[in-house]
Design an enzyme around this catalytic site. Structure first.
Site, mmCIF file in Angstrom:
data_model
loop_
_atom_site.group_PDB
_atom_site.id
_atom_site.type_symbol
_atom_site.label_atom_id
_atom_site.label_comp_id
_atom_site.label_asym_id
_atom_site.label_seq_id
_atom_site.Cartn_x
_atom_site.Cartn_y
_atom_site.Cartn_z
ATOM 1 N N TYR A 1 -1.271 0.147 10.465
ATOM 2 C CA TYR A 1 -1.391 -0.409 9.107
ATOM 3 C C TYR A 1 -0.243 0.071 8.224
ATOM 4 O O TYR A 1 0.411 -0.724 7.536
ATOM 5 C CB TYR A 1 -2.734 0.014 8.523
ATOM 6 N N SER B 1 0.837 -1.196 0.000
ATOM 7 C CA SER B 1 0.000 0.000 0.000
ATOM 8 C C SER B 1 0.868 1.240 0.000
ATOM 9 O O SER B 1 1.976 1.245 0.567
ATOM 10 C CB SER B 1 -0.911 0.009 1.231
#
Length: 251
Positions: A149, A136
């Protein structure tokens, strides 16, 4: 692959969302595909007459992972591709996040891919297979509201380059750094449909990524055409996000 033994792929988190799009693309390319998640898919994952095999597995649990790999080999006798797609996290300020939530987020997004890669390695080595980690943009830039995250995804990109070096030449390991994605479940997170449209318009290619974009990139990295690509972190972000200072200057 007509007339040849089918190649076999595992897509973790392949029962829904981006993982499902990846699995459907591989099925359309005539791969044998195993999708796994903590629950059975609501509907079969399929492309035409090709239907994925769904297995229940929790990638955070090494014993569950070992069973997933063992079952795959027992049924199909080989493994050529692992797509570490399972991941995600709720939006939560770190000061409001419990230690348990932080542990779960890091386990899902970093430990899980490492556990599955570790268990799959001997079988991928036997076929000169490959691993594609779904990363990501949060692992490349600041990730306010999803700190754990972002940290886990940064770790996944580091693990990608390290494993490519450890496991070459038998197993290629790559990652895709996914930017902002069109996701109906994330509309409220971005501030509503109008905000989503504005964000998309600010990306150089004038839209967010789609599942098909990611699936096509996975298919390429898994193919012989990418046979010399290993340790790469391919950025899939439509040209990137404009720096915040430009908006501040205009304002």
């Amino acid at each position: 692959m007509t007339g040849k033994e089918r190649l076999v792929a595992i897509v973790t988190g392949g029962t829904r969302g981006l993982g499902r799009a990846i699995a459907e693309r591989l099925l359309s390319d005539d791969w044998t595909v195993i999708v796994c998640g903590r629950h059975e898919p609501e509907t079969p994952v399929a492309a035409g007459d090709n239907v994925a095999t769904a297995l229940v597995s929790d990638v955070r649990d090494p014993e569950s992972v070992a069973l997933l790999i063992a079952e795959t080999i027992a049924r199909f006798g080989r493994l050529d591709l692992l797509v570490n797609n399972a991941g995600g996290a709720p939006a939560a300020n770190i000061v409001d996040s419990s230690p348990r939530l932080i542990e779960k987020i890091i386990a899902l997004n970093l430990l899980g891919p490492i556990f599955v890669s570790q268990a799959a390695y001997p079988h991928l080595r036997a076929t000169n297979g490959s691993i594609v980690n779904i990363g990501s943009i949060s692992g490349r830039r600041a990730s306010p509201g999803t700190t754990a995250y972002g940290a886990a995804k940064a770790g996944l990109l580091s693990a990608t380059t390290s494993l490519a070096m450890e496991w070459g030449p038998e197993v290629r390991v790559n990652a895709i750094v996914v930017g902002l994605v069109e996701d109906p479940d994330q509309v409220d997170h971005y501030g509503g449909a109008a905000a989503v449209a504005r964000i998309g318009a600010g990306i150089p290619l004038r839209r967010m990524a789609r599942g098909a974009d990611l699936a096509a990139t996975v298919a390429w990295l898994a193919s012989s055409e990418a046979g010399y690509v290993s340790g790469a972190c391919v950025e899939l972000h439509g040209g990137g996000e404009p720096p915040a200072f430009l908006h501040l200057a205009r304002d």
